[in-house]
Design an enzyme around this catalytic site. Structure first.
Site, PDB file in Angstrom:
ATOM      1  N   HIS B 134       0.866  -1.180   0.000  1.00 14.84           N
ATOM      2  CA  HIS B 134       0.000   0.000   0.000  1.00 14.84           C
ATOM      3  C   HIS B 134       0.906   1.235   0.000  1.00 14.84           C
ATOM      4  O   HIS B 134       2.062   1.159   0.400  1.00 14.84           O
ATOM      5  CB  HIS B 134      -0.831  -0.053   1.300  1.00 14.84           C
ATOM      6  CG  HIS B 134      -1.927   0.951   1.406  1.00 14.84           C
ATOM      7  ND1 HIS B 134      -1.696   2.238   1.816  1.00 14.84           N
ATOM      8  CD2 HIS B 134      -3.273   0.853   1.192  1.00 14.84           C
ATOM      9  CE1 HIS B 134      -2.854   2.891   1.855  1.00 14.84           C
ATOM     10  NE2 HIS B 134      -3.829   2.060   1.472  1.00 14.84           N
ATOM     11  N   ASP B 211       2.852  -4.672   8.155  1.00 10.16           N
ATOM     12  CA  ASP B 211       1.676  -3.816   8.055  1.00 10.16           C
ATOM     13  C   ASP B 211       0.440  -4.699   8.204  1.00 10.16           C
ATOM     14  O   ASP B 211       0.081  -5.443   7.296  1.00 10.16           O
ATOM     15  CB  ASP B 211       1.701  -3.116   6.680  1.00 10.16           C
ATOM     16  CG  ASP B 211       0.419  -2.354   6.384  1.00 10.16           C
ATOM     17  OD1 ASP B 211      -0.455  -2.274   7.272  1.00 10.16           O
ATOM     18  OD2 ASP B 211       0.289  -1.843   5.257  1.00 10.16           O
ATOM     19  N   GLN B 214      -4.859  -4.866   7.266  1.00 11.60           N
ATOM     20  CA  GLN B 214      -5.956  -5.713   6.784  1.00 11.60           C
ATOM     21  C   GLN B 214      -6.163  -6.977   7.615  1.00 11.60           C
ATOM     22  O   GLN B 214      -7.070  -7.751   7.330  1.00 11.60           O
ATOM     23  CB  GLN B 214      -5.713  -6.106   5.316  1.00 11.60           C
ATOM     24  CG  GLN B 214      -5.757  -4.934   4.353  1.00 11.60           C
ATOM     25  CD  GLN B 214      -7.099  -4.222   4.357  1.00 11.60           C
ATOM     26  OE1 GLN B 214      -8.140  -4.826   4.644  1.00 11.60           O
ATOM     27  NE2 GLN B 214      -7.092  -2.929   4.065  1.00 11.60           N
ATOM     28  N   LYS B 237     -10.595  -0.821  11.254  1.00 13.96           N
ATOM     29  CA  LYS B 237     -10.979  -1.892  10.319  1.00 13.96           C
ATOM     30  C   LYS B 237     -11.371  -3.119  11.143  1.00 13.96           C
ATOM     31  O   LYS B 237     -12.388  -3.113  11.801  1.00 13.96           O
ATOM     32  CB  LYS B 237      -9.844  -2.149   9.329  1.00 13.96           C
ATOM     33  CG  LYS B 237      -9.562  -0.889   8.494  1.00 13.96           C
ATOM     34  CD  LYS B 237      -8.525  -1.065   7.422  1.00 13.96           C
ATOM     35  CE  LYS B 237      -8.276   0.277   6.740  1.00 13.96           C
ATOM     36  NZ  LYS B 237      -7.290   0.198   5.653  1.00 13.96           N
ATOM     37  N   CYS B 375      -5.163   3.051  -3.311  1.00  9.08           N
ATOM     38  CA  CYS B 375      -3.915   3.564  -2.718  1.00  9.08           C
ATOM     39  C   CYS B 375      -2.780   2.544  -2.821  1.00  9.08           C
ATOM     40  O   CYS B 375      -1.863   2.564  -1.999  1.00  9.08           O
ATOM     41  CB  CYS B 375      -4.091   3.963  -1.253  1.00  9.08           C
ATOM     42  SG  CYS B 375      -5.277   5.269  -1.007  1.00  9.08           S
TER      43      CYS B 375
END
Lengths: 182, 419
Positions: B134, B211, B214, B237, B375
């Site tokens: 991302h 990261d 998600q 999220k 993105c």
């Protein structure tokens, strides 16, 4: 339902002696008087004052005193540190209370060797391997519960076997078990 | 009910909204009704709806507490401190971290990634990343490339987004100072081989930054068992919290240069940021209201169980993938396998621009998805959609089989019309 449900911080301010740290007092959700002699038995390096009553000990660099309705802590890093230690203490208190049937409470002040006495049973090499500048400093930290015997490397050299046995007989008095094979 | 039925579109079979809400099941109460807003399938951007407990925690803070944390000795300020600690503790528990102070709060995963990347890399350093990242990873890397002369190597991923860890290992150099990778792609959902990467990083003594935007809350993460060094997460999220909240786990013994300096509360005599965490990286008044919501969201996830959440989302994903595979004229990207991805699917309808598909899903069927490059131009280049972008469907814990079926029917209708 646990013996002690909660400990809440009631007051917090910068440490008088160390402005980078904080001191605080907290309030337990119930009276702790009955569990103090058991905690005295469980916390090896604590000092118990039965007339207070109060129990004082070091948790690494933090100084903690437990009274029946109040817990004070000084030299705490920050509030996160404080909450984390108070959670640990709550668990310790509940665990000690649950096991009280198998713990012999200690109502008196236990005999404790002085730092100089401990120093006498160390190899006295001043090797600094433990991170302390001198063996005497190490002895002081050991008494405060900030160091463990295992951190003294020379103590475990073969030539110090007899010294090591004597050392562990002494420190066993304030709760450090001798490692296997000592 | 009539209004919302009209919004679904006449061509789609719509059972009563009451039935749909029952099917959705909240396991703890939902804030807002999905019937009011349509079918939300943009959970990879922000999860919706939120557990009722999240809204209650935030409202309770605003109504009854209101004070800054770490800034006072009065009881309300101490109460704010406790809210912050309990939220931090919940996050640490969910992510497998023993020392709560190693979890630092930020505004979002982007800030966390900036803190890790800019706080660690120095001139002359080399960094290895993947071709599925991302912009929250890619842009901070490009920034330190320009300002500090840091060099970047990108491990190539396959068209479905999968990474062979050996391709990453082959790029390591003596001056590699950091490995950065996503845990799961926000475009294809592809779950990356983080455990293998961690083993490679550990063997070379190179910090690994993951990261987890998600995955936190929807896929198991056990930071200390995997031996991860830096983990960025967002609160809004899978963790079910509000927007504007995120965090970074920093392994003990690993120091970063703070992204910002300023007041941290009780240690005002110090002229520099304190060395201890979390204060070192939390200058300025914290978003306590957001933290209250995040804490409630994470507690909801802990109560439901990440495994259960993953299982439900995997079931919905299976149903979606099966449905999509029956539609002629669709290109579906990614692994197309719930065992190898989170509940994110990107696709294109042959002959129809992605933006038009997304717009028609919304206007004609009341289904919210996101079109474009998400993105993540690196990822779209990897899967071959850098020019046209894609339609992204991202499912959440509160979606239902009925939602999935309606989405499949809607896409079938759009594909048929494009015929």
């Amino acid at each position: 339902m646990p013996f002690l449900e909660d400990i809440d911080i009631a007051f917090i301010e910068p440490c008088v002696t160390d402005p980078g740290r904080v001191r605080l007092y907290a309030e337990p959700s119930r009276d702790l008087a009955e569990v103090l002699p058991y905690l005295n038995a469980v916390i090896n390096h604590a000092t118990y004052n039965k007339d207070g009553p109060s129990l004082t000990f070091m948790k690494e660099f933090r100084l903690i005193t437990i009274y029946p309705r109040r817990i004070t802590m000084s030299k705490v890093q920050n509030t996160t540190d404080a909450w984390q230690v108070l959670d640990w203490l709550k668990d310790l208190i509940n665990d000690t209370y649950d096991r009280r049937g198998s713990i012999t409470p200690v109502h008196g002040v236990r005999w404790r060797p002085t730092a100089l006495q401990i120093y006498g049973w160390l190899p006295r090499t001043n090797c600094k391997a433990c991170g302390e500048p001198t063996c005497l400093a190490f002895a002081v930290k050991l008494l405060l519960g900030e160091r463990t015997p295992q951190e003294c490397e020379p103590l475990f050299f073969p030539e110090h076997a007899s010294l090591r046995r004597a050392f562990f007989e002494i420190v066993a008095a304030f709760g450090y078990p001798a490692p296997p094979g000592t | 009910m009539t209004d919302s039925t009209e919004r679904w579109g006449k061509s789609v079979c719509v059972p009563g909204d009451e039935d749909r809400e029952q099917e959705r099941g909240s396991g703890g109460g939902l804030a807002g009704s999905m019937a009011d807003v349509g079918i939300y399938m943009d959970n990879a951007a922000t999860s919706f709806p939120k557990p009722e407990a999240v809204i209650e925690a935030m409202a309770d803070f605003m109504r009854n507490v209101g004070a800054s944390s770490g800034r006072g000795a009065y009881r309300k300020a101490l109460e704010a401190d406790k809210i912050v600690f309990r939220a931090r503790q919940a996050v640490a528990r969910l992510l497998g971290v023993a020392d709560v102070s190693r979890v630092v709060f930020t505004a979002n995963a982007t800030e966390s990634l900036n803190l890790a990347i800019k706080g660690l890399l120095s001139p002359g350093d080399h960094v290895v990343t993947t071709s599925m990242e991302h912009n929250a990873v890619w842009r901070p890397l490009k920034a330190v490339e320009r300002t500090r002369g840091v060099t970047i190597s990108q491990a190539p991923c396959a068209h479905d987004g999968t990474l062979d860890p050996a391709d990453m290992e082959a790029l390591l150099r003596p001056n590699t100072r950091l490995i950065v990778m996503t845990h799961a792609s926000n475009v294809t959902g592809t779950v990356m081989p983080v455990a293998e990467a961690a083993a490679i990083a550990r063997a070379r003594g190179i910090p690994l930054l993951v990261d987890c935007a998600q995955t936190a809350g929807v896929h198991p993460i056990d930071i200390e068992r995997l031996g991860l060094d830096l983990v960025a997460f967002t609160g809004h999220k899978g963790l079910m919290g509000p927007t504007g909240m995120g965090g970074l786990y920093i392994r003990g013994g690993l120091d970063l240069v703070p992204l910002k300096d300023g007041g941290t509360g009780g240690d005002s005599m110090l002229e520099h940021q304190p060395e201890w965490l979390p204060d070192r990286f939390e200058a300025g008044t914290l978003n306590v209201c957001g933290i209250a919501g995040l804490g409630a969201g994470v507690r909801f996830v802990l109560e439901e169980g990440v495994e259960r959440i993953r299982e439900k989302e995997a079931g919905l994903l299976r149903r979606l993938l099966d449905g999509l595979s029956e539609i002629p004229g669709l290109e579906v990207y990614g692994p197309r396998d719930p065992a190898r991805q989170v509940a994110v699917v990107s696709l294109n309808v042959r002959g129809v621009p992605a933006e038009e598909v997304a717009s028609r899903l919304d206007r004609e069927y009341g289904i919210m998805v996101r079109a474009g490059l998400h993105c993540a131009p690196c990822a779209h280049r990897t899967i071959g959609t850098i020019q046209r972008g894609a339609v992204r469907i991202s499912l959440g814990y509160f979606n239902t089989e009925g939602d999935v079926d309606r989405c499949v029917e809607a896409l079938a209708g759009i594909a048929r019309a494009a015929g």
